[in-house]
Design an enzyme around this catalytic site. Structure first.
Site, PDB file in Angstrom:
ATOM      1  N   CYS A   1     -25.920  13.606 -35.350  1.00 16.69           N
ATOM      2  CA  CYS A   1     -25.941  14.330 -36.623  1.00 16.69           C
ATOM      3  C   CYS A   1     -27.266  15.013 -36.863  1.00 16.69           C
ATOM      4  O   CYS A   1     -28.182  14.924 -36.058  1.00 16.69           O
ATOM      5  CB  CYS A   1     -25.496  13.440 -37.779  1.00 16.69           C
ATOM      6  SG  CYS A   1     -26.562  12.096 -38.114  1.00 16.69           S
ATOM      7  N   CYS A   2     -27.324  15.720 -37.954  1.00 16.85           N
ATOM      8  CA  CYS A   2     -28.435  16.590 -38.304  1.00 16.85           C
ATOM      9  C   CYS A   2     -29.770  15.911 -38.048  1.00 16.85           C
ATOM     10  O   CYS A   2     -29.956  14.791 -38.476  1.00 16.85           O
ATOM     11  CB  CYS A   2     -28.311  16.986 -39.775  1.00 16.85           C
ATOM     12  SG  CYS A   2     -29.680  17.977 -40.394  1.00 16.85           S
ATOM     13  N   PRO A   3     -30.718  16.570 -37.381  1.00 18.04           N
ATOM     14  CA  PRO A   3     -30.678  17.957 -36.919  1.00 18.04           C
ATOM     15  C   PRO A   3     -30.357  18.098 -35.442  1.00 18.04           C
ATOM     16  O   PRO A   3     -30.511  19.186 -34.893  1.00 18.04           O
ATOM     17  CB  PRO A   3     -32.129  18.400 -37.148  1.00 18.04           C
ATOM     18  CG  PRO A   3     -32.921  17.184 -36.754  1.00 18.04           C
ATOM     19  CD  PRO A   3     -32.067  15.995 -37.195  1.00 18.04           C
ATOM     20  N   GLU A   4     -29.913  17.043 -34.785  1.00 15.61           N
ATOM     21  CA  GLU A   4     -29.814  17.074 -33.315  1.00 15.61           C
ATOM     22  C   GLU A   4     -28.913  18.165 -32.735  1.00 15.61           C
ATOM     23  O   GLU A   4     -29.290  18.783 -31.733  1.00 15.61           O
ATOM     24  CB  GLU A   4     -29.431  15.701 -32.779  1.00 15.61           C
ATOM     25  CG  GLU A   4     -30.604  14.742 -32.766  1.00 15.61           C
ATOM     26  CD  GLU A   4     -30.305  13.504 -31.956  1.00 15.61           C
ATOM     27  OE1 GLU A   4     -30.694  13.467 -30.788  1.00 15.61           O
ATOM     28  OE2 GLU A   4     -29.655  12.592 -32.501  1.00 15.61           O
TER      29      GLU A   4
ATOM     30  N   ASP B   1     -20.311  16.220 -36.350  1.00 13.91           N
ATOM     31  CA  ASP B   1     -21.034  16.300 -37.619  1.00 13.91           C
ATOM     32  C   ASP B   1     -20.443  17.438 -38.453  1.00 13.91           C
ATOM     33  O   ASP B   1     -20.550  18.598 -38.085  1.00 13.91           O
ATOM     34  CB  ASP B   1     -22.521  16.553 -37.326  1.00 13.91           C
ATOM     35  CG  ASP B   1     -23.317  16.807 -38.593  1.00 13.91           C
ATOM     36  OD1 ASP B   1     -22.864  16.366 -39.667  1.00 13.91           O
ATOM     37  OD2 ASP B   1     -24.379  17.445 -38.507  1.00 13.91           O
TER      38      ASP B   1
END
Lengths: 75, 161
Positions: A13-16, A40
């Site tokens: 999930c964010c920011p990956e 996500d």
């Protein structure tokens, strides 16, 4: 559609997903399409913003259950 | 986008709790992924974020929104004062984050450094708190107010956490 690279961001999930797509763009040539899969839900809005900022194009996107798939063409 | 120069974000990180380490690291790494330039100025307790082998925690004190140890039961804030409650709150937050698939702040820190975010440790607060450059992970530069302002003067976004 010819896909140069498949990027699996499922479970991240964010920011990956954004960091990963940026890295993937560095590994393909201009005009190549990267298929990116994510779970996500935030990546729908984030990928659109990322593409707008970076000038890459989301040529197609789809949702299959909880998996979102984006086809990104490198500028 | 075809601009004269890349968009730029300048961030100040002042806090040394785990939850407050995330926003600066997430925004800076995401900014670079969006072809922007980013810098984080670490000062006061924010210096803890860039220390080697850091082990940041979530504080249950003065934090009525802290993770609840049992289900959704909101414990009275004063319970947060009891020994061990900081570790419990930290464990709860880590388990939520693992479940959601959130990267550790250490991984995001590494990504920031690797992707070229300018990471600046504040010399003045390092002196105040006895922190040495060797205490930090590799890739940290040292600077002061002028260093940050010089960068931030040409930035499009400035944030402090």
């Amino acid at each position: 559609m010819q896909v140069a690279k498949v990027l699996d961001c499922k479970g991240k999930c964010c920011p990956e997903p954004i960091l990963d797509i940026k890295t993937a763009m560095g590994e393909v040539k201009s005009g190549d399409v990267v298929e990116m899969q994510a779970t996500d839900a935030g990546s729908v809005a984030d990928m659109a913003s990322w593409a707008k900022r970076t000038g890459n194009t989301i040529v197609e996107q789809k949702q299959d259950g909880t998996v979102y798939t984006f086809y990104v063409k490198k500028k | 986008m075809s601009e004269e120069r890349p968009k730029r974000i300048a961030i100040i990180a002042l806090n040394g709790t785990m939850d407050q380490a995330y926003p600066p690291l997430i925004l800076a790494s995401a900014a670079v992924a969006m072809d922007m330039e980013a810098a984080i100025f670490f000062s006061f307790y924010g210096l803890e974020i860039i220390k080697k082998n850091s082990n940041l925690k979530v504080s249950p004190i003065a934090n009525p929104a802290a993770p609840a140890p049992v289900g959704n039961f909101r414990v009275p804030n004063i319970v947060g004062m009891l020994p061990g409650m900081t570790d419990i709150a930290t464990l709860m937050m880590k388990s939520w984050m693992d479940k959601a698939g959130v990267a550790s702040y250490q991984k995001l820190l590494e990504m920031c450094i690797k992707s070229g975010v300018r990471m600046i440790g504040c010399q003045m607060t390092m002196d105040v708190m006895g922190v040495k450059k060797e205490d930090f992970v590799d890739g940290i530069e040292i600077g002061g107010a002028a260093t940050f302002l010089d960068y931030a003067a040409d930035s499009d976004i400035s944030l402090a956490f």
